[in-house]
Motif scaffolding. Structure first.
Motif, mmCIF file in Angstrom:
data_model
loop_
_atom_site.group_PDB
_atom_site.id
_atom_site.type_symbol
_atom_site.label_atom_id
_atom_site.label_comp_id
_atom_site.label_asym_id
_atom_site.label_seq_id
_atom_site.Cartn_x
_atom_site.Cartn_y
_atom_site.Cartn_z
ATOM 1 N N ALA A 3 0.834 -1.204 0.000
ATOM 2 C CA ALA A 3 0.000 0.000 0.000
ATOM 3 C C ALA A 3 0.866 1.250 0.000
ATOM 4 C CB ALA A 3 -0.925 -0.006 1.215
ATOM 5 N N ALA A 4 1.949 1.224 0.782
ATOM 6 C CA ALA A 4 2.856 2.375 0.825
ATOM 7 C C ALA A 4 3.484 2.614 -0.544
ATOM 8 C CB ALA A 4 3.941 2.145 1.881
ATOM 9 N N GLU A 5 3.879 1.531 -1.217
ATOM 10 C CA GLU A 5 4.471 1.670 -2.552
ATOM 11 C C GLU A 5 3.460 2.245 -3.538
ATOM 12 O OE1 GLU A 5 5.801 -2.240 -3.497
ATOM 13 O OE2 GLU A 5 7.566 -2.152 -2.169
ATOM 14 N N ALA A 6 2.212 1.803 -3.456
ATOM 15 C CA ALA A 6 1.186 2.288 -4.377
ATOM 16 C C ALA A 6 0.855 3.757 -4.137
ATOM 17 C CB ALA A 6 -0.077 1.445 -4.231
ATOM 18 N N LEU A 7 0.941 4.187 -2.872
ATOM 19 C CA LEU A 7 0.584 5.568 -2.520
ATOM 20 C C LEU A 7 1.797 6.503 -2.504
ATOM 21 C CD1 LEU A 7 -1.879 4.778 0.414
ATOM 22 C CD2 LEU A 7 -2.492 5.515 -1.899
ATOM 23 N N TYR A 8 3.013 5.953 -2.724
ATOM 24 C CA TYR A 8 4.251 6.723 -2.705
ATOM 25 C C TYR A 8 4.472 7.429 -1.363
ATOM 26 C CZ TYR A 8 3.990 5.953 -7.723
ATOM 27 O OH TYR A 8 3.904 5.368 -8.959
ATOM 28 N N VAL A 9 4.205 6.702 -0.281
ATOM 29 C CA VAL A 9 4.481 7.205 1.065
ATOM 30 C C VAL A 9 5.222 6.105 1.811
ATOM 31 C CG1 VAL A 9 2.483 8.750 1.110
ATOM 32 C CG2 VAL A 9 2.243 6.411 1.951
ATOM 33 N N THR A 10 5.560 6.375 3.065
ATOM 34 C CA THR A 10 6.266 5.366 3.851
ATOM 35 C C THR A 10 5.281 4.343 4.414
ATOM 36 O OG1 THR A 10 6.079 6.650 5.895
ATOM 37 C CG2 THR A 10 8.018 7.052 4.498
ATOM 38 N N GLN A 11 5.799 3.151 4.719
ATOM 39 C CA GLN A 11 4.966 2.120 5.324
ATOM 40 C C GLN A 11 4.451 2.589 6.679
ATOM 41 O OE1 GLN A 11 6.605 -1.830 5.149
ATOM 42 N NE2 GLN A 11 5.442 -2.548 6.899
ATOM 43 N N ALA A 12 5.315 3.293 7.423
ATOM 44 C CA ALA A 12 4.891 3.820 8.724
ATOM 45 C C ALA A 12 3.755 4.820 8.558
ATOM 46 C CB ALA A 12 6.072 4.473 9.427
ATOM 47 N N GLY A 13 3.807 5.607 7.473
ATOM 48 C CA GLY A 13 2.747 6.582 7.219
ATOM 49 C C GLY A 13 1.406 5.907 6.977
ATOM 50 N N ASN A 64 8.158 5.648 -11.262
ATOM 51 C CA ASN A 64 7.257 6.794 -11.287
ATOM 52 C C ASN A 64 7.672 7.737 -12.410
ATOM 53 O OD1 ASN A 64 6.886 9.831 -10.239
ATOM 54 N ND2 ASN A 64 5.180 8.591 -9.510
ATOM 55 N N ASP A 65 6.782 8.044 -13.313
ATOM 56 C CA ASP A 65 7.129 8.808 -14.516
ATOM 57 C C ASP A 65 7.651 10.193 -14.183
ATOM 58 O OD1 ASP A 65 6.990 9.353 -17.493
ATOM 59 O OD2 ASP A 65 5.574 10.853 -16.764
ATOM 60 N N ALA A 66 6.978 10.906 -13.279
ATOM 61 C CA ALA A 66 7.388 12.267 -12.954
ATOM 62 C C ALA A 66 8.774 12.284 -12.320
ATOM 63 C CB ALA A 66 6.367 12.909 -12.021
ATOM 64 N N SER A 67 9.018 11.395 -11.362
ATOM 65 C CA SER A 67 10.311 11.325 -10.703
ATOM 66 C C SER A 67 11.407 10.946 -11.690
ATOM 67 C CB SER A 67 10.257 10.309 -9.559
ATOM 68 O OG SER A 67 11.521 10.130 -8.979
ATOM 69 N N ASP A 68 11.126 9.988 -12.558
ATOM 70 C CA ASP A 68 12.130 9.547 -13.530
ATOM 71 C C ASP A 68 12.482 10.659 -14.514
ATOM 72 O OD1 ASP A 68 12.256 7.088 -12.370
ATOM 73 O OD2 ASP A 68 11.049 6.051 -13.878
ATOM 74 N N ARG A 69 11.484 11.417 -14.935
ATOM 75 C CA ARG A 69 11.770 12.514 -15.875
ATOM 76 C C ARG A 69 12.626 13.590 -15.226
ATOM 77 N NH1 ARG A 69 6.638 14.982 -18.356
ATOM 78 N NH2 ARG A 69 5.432 13.968 -16.711
ATOM 79 N N LEU A 70 12.321 13.928 -13.975
ATOM 80 C CA LEU A 70 13.127 14.937 -13.286
ATOM 81 C C LEU A 70 14.543 14.422 -13.075
ATOM 82 C CD1 LEU A 70 13.438 17.633 -11.836
ATOM 83 C CD2 LEU A 70 12.602 16.529 -9.753
#
Length: 304
Positions: free
Chosen positions: A26-36, A279-285
């Motif tokens: 779920a954290a990977e899908a939401l791009y947040v930490t597992q703790a979050g 992630n497309d945005a991160s990879d492009r930057l």
């Protein structure tokens, strides 16, 4: 009107765990930490005053109340997402929240952003406050441009890619450079220092200049930008990454008196969570930053 329903981040976290059966996924899908994700679900359970997820097995599954609650909210949350996609004020826009070391951001990154915007008009960069003691657990940042400390390893789950800034060189006004014939002459000059890195001068003098004598350091500055302004004003000689003084080298306000660089083993790194891989945005930057860093290193105008 007083709203009693939970926040969307809590609902997103709960639904993602229900769908994927794992806090990590779920954290990977939401791009947040597992703790979050774990904290968001816990807040939701406290808000609803019941246990919504059974965490006892190898796969996280909804409890009876969790199944009931999911059935009530899932279609509505999906409807909100569809409404945003259809009526979002900036259709097709993507946003990346970035934290960057202040001097690099001001002097190197921000002046290049118009070029990036022209190449990627659908990608918006939003700056967040830089933390010197960054632990990469913040949920208000997607990617970082962080300073590597030789004695500090990158945290687990963080992917770090080198950009630039390992090497440092001396720089000063042309008037001061005229009196410097060999590196040893620097011992008689006012040596401006960065107070966070007081060993920079000894490193350069010993490894690049061949001068073993310990230097007597002059005025100190806690920001690289102030150090550069002082050097331009003729207050003394600084030792700094060439990428941070590109405009001054081009205009002639500063020159590099000795064509030798020392490696600090630090430098600036593009950092992102492993969950952002693909992630497309991160990879492009990241791709654009790497390209700009290479061009920056190739364009340094050394003094004769």
């Amino acid at each position: 009107m007083r709203f009693k329903s939970p926040s969307l981040p809590e609902l997103h976290a709960f639904l993602a765990v229900c769908q994927l059966g794992s806090f990590r996924k779920a954290a990977e899908a939401l791009y947040v930490t597992q703790a979050g994700v774990s904290r968001a679900v816990l807040r939701l359970e406290q808000h609803m005053a019941c246990t919504l997820l059974d965490r006892s097995g190898s796969r996280v599954v909804p409890t009876a109340r969790g199944h009931e609650y999911r059935a009530l909210i899932e279609a509505h949350v999906t409807g909100l997402e569809n409404a945003f996609d259809r009526f979002g004020g900036r259709s097709g826009m993507h946003k990346l929240r970035i934290s960057v070391a202040p001097t690099l951001g001001t002097r190197w990154l921000v002046p290049r952003l118009p070029k990036f915007r022209a190449l990627h008009p659908d990608l918006e960069i939003e700056f967040r406050q830089f933390h010197y003691d960054e632990d990469f657990s913040r949920e208000d940042v997607d990617v970082w441009i962080e300073i590597k400390r030789p004695t500090r390893a990158w945290p687990r789950g963080i992917r770090a890619r080198y950009l630039l800034g390992r090497e440092i060189v001396p720089a000063c006004s042309p008037a001061l450079a005229a009196g410097l014939r060999e590196p040893g002459d620097l011992l008689g000059s006012t040596l401006l220092q960065h107070t966070n890195y007081p060993d920079n001068w000894a490193l350069w003098l010993q490894t690049a200049g061949g001068v073993p004598a310990p230097p007597a350091l002059g005025p100190g500055f806690d920001l690289g930008n102030n150090l550069i302004v002082a050097a331009c004003a003729g207050m003394g000689v600084t030792v700094i990454q060439p990428a941070l003084i590109e405009p001054e080298l081009e205009s002639g306000k500063l020159v590099i008196p000795f064509r030798r660089a020392a490696n600090t083993e630090r430098g600036y790194y593009f950092c992102s969570r492993a969950a952002m891989a693909g992630n497309d945005a991160s990879d492009r930057l990241a791709h654009w930053l790497m390209s700009e860093a290479e061009a920056s290193a190739a364009s340094v105008q050394w003094a004769a």
